[in-house]
Design an enzyme around this catalytic site. Structure first.
Site, PDB file in Angstrom:
ATOM      1  N   GLY A 130      23.756  17.272  20.212  1.00 29.94           N
ATOM      2  CA  GLY A 130      24.794  17.067  19.205  1.00 29.94           C
ATOM      3  C   GLY A 130      25.989  16.305  19.708  1.00 29.94           C
ATOM      4  O   GLY A 130      26.964  16.128  18.983  1.00 29.94           O
ATOM      5  N   HIS A 537      20.770  25.790  25.803  1.00 27.83           N
ATOM      6  CA  HIS A 537      21.797  25.618  26.832  1.00 27.83           C
ATOM      7  C   HIS A 537      21.469  26.445  28.076  1.00 27.83           C
ATOM      8  O   HIS A 537      22.369  26.937  28.749  1.00 27.83           O
ATOM      9  CB  HIS A 537      23.169  26.049  26.307  1.00 27.83           C
ATOM     10  N   LYS A 558      22.289  22.087  48.118  1.00 31.13           N
ATOM     11  CA  LYS A 558      21.118  22.080  49.000  1.00 31.13           C
ATOM     12  C   LYS A 558      20.336  23.383  48.836  1.00 31.13           C
ATOM     13  O   LYS A 558      20.921  24.471  48.784  1.00 31.13           O
ATOM     14  CB  LYS A 558      21.551  21.924  50.454  1.00 31.13           C
TER      15      LYS A 558
END
Length: 604
Positions: A130, A537, A558
């Site tokens: 959106g 999400h 990492k």
């Protein structure tokens, strides 16, 4: 019973145009589609995924002409659906097309299977979302450092990177009059990603001001700007687009200005299956990836410096698991030999969405706004119940979540829950978003921003090209999540005909007759469980936090226990945020790119 709020009432902007056929051909001519062109070659960096973070980091690394970068993307550049992609007002029309991966979840509550919308192609989910542009609460980002031990991941630091990413466009006088407010101190103006008011040229709907006046009458602030560190209240919001209203997707912003670089290569139509490792005295070192389309047709390419996973929160953890990094019981079941024990794929935090829609009288015109509501505004008369849950149930929730496979450590999970409790009860952090859209209707899309449920995503076989996995968000396995979603949806109904909104209200269509007007919150809970959708999400499936707390990656992204391997996408934020996530991901990508370049300088 009504809620408390009701009862107490690098192109210049001027020259950016839609993709021309000639431009399409030129870009396509610089992309690679033949995997044999890179097979067996060595680059400095190999990036798995050409979405928001992948293209951002690739662009920053390849600014140095000595650094050779390869991006491998499962999808393609643009598509036959290009015009829909470019028009942000066509949101939703792109779903189900060639640029929508549309992952399926395992059967969820009430045996419903959810669809996870995710972009497929260069630009990733910026092609289909959106394009809303807001930032989270300061205390949320500060907790990444304070609670989870990620040095340097605090609001002041991350805010700088979010500003660096942004090329903001202030609203016009007419847009300000409609309710589009703006604080220039909270925006960047020299970045790459264009953002500004959505404006289709139609008159502005009076519903914008009506909503603001309705909620402000009950003490809810009308926000000047949702980008300044405390997005609580109501305001219109900017979008991720150019002045001519063309979507500012990641491919347009980061690929188009840079695709002609000799040291940047983009391979499309290929999926990264797993990471290749060499064993060293310091542990496994990533030296490349295996990629392809199926078990019989796949290839190796090598990385002199690092492999960077940017395939998204649903896929990057799967790549790690196929590579032998993950929970032993999961890998054993899938037939993958374990290389390293890490809680990969756990801690998934996604949100749930419901809709309240009504007809509108005498309110033509455009406009979108957001109401970020705090805990007591959402729960209203049920606030005491919610507070009691937070005060008495954290231990029980942590134990139940670990037993269900959403996390692996009760003590560490309780620390997460205590952090969320602090946000909601002590820091006035927004608990739910009510996204308001007009165009002849009164429409609220509503989601609980701070879920306590923890889900997971794991592989089910040893073949990365079979696409066998279990995506299990475990929605509503937490009682506060369900109460919050139900109460927020109930609030959306009440707001639709409250105060100044009442003169425009012409009857509800969703839920309409499916739910009585005097429905209790318990009835709303039943309705929500049958009518919600995932909010798309999801974060935290490769969490960036201390290893003791359940982290998969460290403060430089990492992967713990490895060399030359980072995860750089939306799977690493350790928490949800009270905002739309693009601003966070862009700032995160720029910060990580800087860290990668610092390590490159040391190695050189």
């Amino acid at each position: 019973m009504k809620s408390t709020i009701i009862t107490s009432i690098l192109f210049s902007v001027a020259t950016v145009q839609a993709y021309s056929p000639a431009e399409q051909i030129d870009v396509q001519s610089h992309l690679l589609s033949d995997p044999t062109k890179v097979e067996g070659k060595t680059y400095d960096y190999v990036i798995a995924g050409g979405g928001l973070t992948g293209l951002t980091v690739a662009s920053k690394l390849s600014e140095n002409p000595k650094i050779k970068v390869l991006v491998i993307e499962k999808g393609f550049y643009e598509s036959n659906d290009g015009p829909i992609i470019e028009d942000p007002n066509a949101y939703g029309e792109i779903f189900g097309t060639s640029v929508d991966q549309n992952y399926l979840t395992v059967p969820l509550i009430n045996n419903r299977t959810g669809e996870i919308k995710s972009g497929l192609g260069l630009g990733g989910s910026t092609l289909i979302n959106g394009d809303s542009w807001t930032r989270p609460d300061k205390v949320q980002i500060d907790s990444w450092e304070k609670v989870f031990g990620m040095e340097g991941w605090n609001w002041d630091n991350v805010f700088q990177y979010m500003q660096k990413a942004e090329r903001s466009r202030p609203p016009t006088a007419a847009q300000i009059e409609a309710g589009h407010f703006y604080d220039p101190a909270c925006h960047g103006t020299d970045g790459t990603v264009h953002a500004g008011p959505r404006d289709n040229g139609k008159p502005w709907s009076p519903l914008m001001r009506a909503l603001m006046n309705t909620v402000s009458a009950f003490g809810v602030p009308v926000q000047k700007d949702f980008h300044c560190g405390h997005p609580r209240g109501v305001s219109m919001i900017p979008n991720n687009l150019h002045e001519n209203q063309i979507r500012a997707d990641a491919a347009r912003e980061w690929l188009l200005p840079n695709y002609q670089r000799d040291n940047l290569q983009i391979l499309t139509g290929q999926k990264v299956g797993k990471v290749l490792f060499n064993q060293t005295a310091s542990g496994p070192k990533a030296v490349g990836v295996n990629f392809g389309t199926n078990k019989a047709v796949n290839f190796n390419v090598y990385a002199k410096q690092e492999v960077l996973l940017a395939a998204g929160s649903a896929i990057s953890p799967l790549i790690l698991e196929y590579s032998g990094i993950g929970i032993k019981s999961v890998l054993d079941k899938a037939g993958v030999k374990q290389l390293l024990e890490l809680p990969v794929g756990l801690n998934m935090q996604d949100q749930t969405t419901t809709t309240v829609r009504s007809r509108a009288n005498n309110a033509p015109g455009q406009g979108q706004a957001a109401y970020f509501a705090n805990f007591t505004e959402v729960l209203g008369d049920h606030a005491a119940q919610g507070i009691n849950l937070l005060d008495t149930k954290l231990d029980q929730w942590a134990e139940e979540t670990v037993a269900r496979g959403g996390f692996h450590n009760v003590t560490a999970l309780k620390i997460q829950y205590e952090n969320y409790r602090n946000w909601l009860l002590d820091e006035d952090v927004a608990f739910a978003e009510l996204f308001f859209d007009t165009e002849g209707k009164i429409n609220f899309d509503i989601w609980n921003l701070i879920p306590f449920t923890r889900g997971s995503v794991h592989i089910l076989s040893s073949d990365p090209y079979l696409w066998q996995y279990a995506n299990d968000p475990k929605f509503f396995m937490n009682e506060l999540d369900l109460l919050g979603q139900a109460a927020a949806t109930k609030l959306g109904r009440e707001l639709s005909s409250a105060g100044e909104m009442k003169k425009y209200y012409a009857g509800e269509t969703i839920p309409g007759d499916n739910l009585p007007q005097d429905a209790t919150v318990e009835q709303w809970e039943d309705y929500v469980m049958m009518n919600f959708r995932p909010n798309w999400h999801a974060v935290s499936t490769c969490s960036m936090m201390s290893r003791e707390l359940g982290g998969v990656v460290d403060a430089t992204a990492k992967v713990y226990g490895t060399q030359g391997l980072r995860v750089i996408d939306g799977s690493i934020p350790p928490t949800q945020v009270s905002s739309h996530v693009m601003t966070v991901f862009y700032g995160m990508a720029l910060r990580i790119a800087e860290s990668v370049l610092e390590d490159y300088a040391k190695s050189a």
